[in-house]
Design a protein around this motif. Structure first.
Motif, short mmCIF file in Angstrom:
data_model
loop_
_atom_site.label_atom_id
_atom_site.label_comp_id
_atom_site.label_asym_id
_atom_site.label_seq_id
_atom_site.Cartn_x
_atom_site.Cartn_y
_atom_site.Cartn_z
N LEU A 88 81.61 47.58 42.62
CA LEU A 88 80.63 47.05 43.56
C LEU A 88 80.11 48.14 44.49
O LEU A 88 78.90 48.24 44.75
CB LEU A 88 81.27 45.92 44.38
CG LEU A 88 80.25 45.05 45.05
CD1 LEU A 88 79.73 44.01 44.08
CD2 LEU A 88 80.84 44.38 46.27
N ALA A 89 81.03 48.97 44.98
CA ALA A 89 80.62 50.07 45.86
C ALA A 89 79.68 51.03 45.11
O ALA A 89 78.73 51.57 45.69
CB ALA A 89 81.86 50.82 46.36
N LEU A 90 79.92 51.21 43.80
CA LEU A 90 79.04 52.07 43.00
C LEU A 90 77.64 51.45 42.88
O LEU A 90 76.64 52.16 42.96
CB LEU A 90 79.64 52.28 41.61
CG LEU A 90 80.72 53.37 41.52
CD1 LEU A 90 81.53 53.24 40.23
CD2 LEU A 90 80.08 54.77 41.58
N LEU A 106 76.30 57.11 35.88
CA LEU A 106 77.16 56.87 37.05
C LEU A 106 78.43 57.69 36.94
O LEU A 106 78.93 58.23 37.92
CB LEU A 106 77.54 55.38 37.18
CG LEU A 106 76.45 54.40 37.62
CD1 LEU A 106 77.07 53.04 37.94
CD2 LEU A 106 75.73 54.93 38.84
N ARG A 107 78.96 57.79 35.72
CA ARG A 107 80.20 58.57 35.55
C ARG A 107 79.95 60.03 35.90
O ARG A 107 80.74 60.66 36.59
CB ARG A 107 80.72 58.42 34.12
CG ARG A 107 82.19 58.82 34.04
CD ARG A 107 82.79 58.61 32.68
NE ARG A 107 82.16 59.47 31.71
CZ ARG A 107 81.83 59.10 30.47
NH1 ARG A 107 82.08 57.88 30.06
NH2 ARG A 107 81.27 59.93 29.65
N ALA A 162 74.58 53.56 44.13
CA ALA A 162 73.70 54.06 43.07
C ALA A 162 72.33 53.38 43.07
O ALA A 162 71.50 53.72 42.23
CB ALA A 162 74.37 53.87 41.71
N GLY A 163 72.06 52.46 43.96
CA GLY A 163 70.72 51.82 43.92
C GLY A 163 70.43 50.87 45.05
O GLY A 163 69.40 50.96 45.70
N LEU A 164 71.37 49.98 45.31
CA LEU A 164 71.07 48.93 46.29
C LEU A 164 70.90 49.47 47.71
O LEU A 164 70.11 48.95 48.49
CB LEU A 164 72.18 47.86 46.25
CG LEU A 164 72.16 47.01 44.97
CD1 LEU A 164 73.47 46.26 44.80
CD2 LEU A 164 70.99 46.03 44.99
#
Ligand SMILES: C[S@@+](CC[C@H](N)C(=O)[O-])C[C@H]1O[C@@H](n2cnc3c(N)ncnc32)[C@H](O)[C@@H]1O
Length: 270
Positions: free
Chosen positions: A118-120, A167-168, A124-126
């Motif tokens: 969720l934190a990612l 993301l990785r 990464a976008g939100l």
């Protein structure tokens, strides 16, 4: 003379009367029960089954003793796609008028894979999409070893197999023993010890993830009671996320209703 029970016979005997689903317990649960038998100085599974009957305190701790601790990042990717594109934007828009911090709980967070996913999504976008908002993620588990591993935020490659490659590459650092999540992301999650069966859940939540716990291992009254406790911790219109294999049964259908267009998402009817 008592016939010694095998582990399978033991769980088939002790689980149904305690609203637990015996089919879900694995080898790791067997090891935990054997360690407990040893700790108590008992002779085996039959002896322990009798001990459970004589000791209500031990019996109420059985679900936690049998607990399974398996997870991975972005487990069931469609749920995460729907969270990113439908559920979280909906909650952020709502939060734009009623306050800026979106409060999220991950209950049964295991080694942190779920709250960090969720934190990612946020990093990464939100975060760029909703610059006026902030997110507060609290992750809870009854297992202190899980919480220790979660705070360390180092993972084996197989736990990352559903993480999108971009993301990785951006947010994980390869180490000899695995991959370390970037502290910019791991700092977003606050881990706390909590026993869902006996502790109060912090209220005022906009989103709760409780996957592969209550709807997998608990049945009947035990499931109904814990689901009520979870839904009461949600704000009006708050959303609960379950796993692909978890479907609300007759005991809980009246307190959570599916969100259309978002997989495994339910609105609490408080
Ligand atoms: C099968 S894992 C699921 C992890 C994650 N939610 C997922 O779906 O990938 C279940 C987790 O719930 C935790 N758990 C079991 N009983 C609990 C309880 N009574 N209170 C809090 N956490 C519990 C276990 O320690 C374990 O980490």
């Amino acid at each position: 003379m008592t016939v010694e029970l095998t582990f399978d016979q033991f769980i088939k005997t002790v689980c149904p009367q305690r609203n637990l689903d015996w089919r879900k317990y694995r080898r790791a649960s067997r090891r935990k029960v054997l360690a407990r038998i040893h700790e108590l100085g008992l002779s085996g599974f039959s002896d322990y089954a009798e001990y459970l009957n004589r000791n209500p305190g031990e019996a109420s701790a059985l679900p936690n003793l049998l607990r399974v601790t398996v997870s991975r990042f972005f487990r069931e990717k469609e749920t995460w796609q729907d969270l990113a594109t439908t559920v979280l934007p909906l909650l952020f828009f709502r939060r734009a008028t009623s306050g800026k911090i979106l409060r999220v709980l991950s209950i049964g967070c295991c080694n942190g894979e779920e709250p960090y996913s969720l934190a990612l999504l946020w990093k990464a976008g939100l975060e760029a999409q909703f610059p006026e908002n902030r997110i507060s993620i609290t992750a809870l588990d009854v297992d202190p070893d899980c919480l220790r591993r979660a705070r360390k935020a180092v993972y084996a490659r197989k736990t990352l197999r559903e993480v999108p490659p971009e993301l990785r590459e951006s947010w994980f650092e390869p180490l000899r023993e695995g991959y370390r999540l970037n502290p910019v992301v791991s700092r977003l999650v606050d881990f706390k010890l909590l026993d869902l069966l006996s502790d109060p859940i912090p209220g005022g939540q906009d989103l709760i993830l409780c996957r592969y716990l209550v709807f997998t291992y608990y049945h009947g009254e035990l499931q109904r009671k814990t689901v009520n406790k979870i839904t009461q911790a949600l704000n009006p219109g708050g959303i609960l996320i379950l796993g692909d294999k978890e479907k609300p049964g007759p005991e809980t259908r009246s307190v959570i209703v599916p969100v259309s267009g978002a997989k495994n998402s339910y609105i609490a009817v408080n």
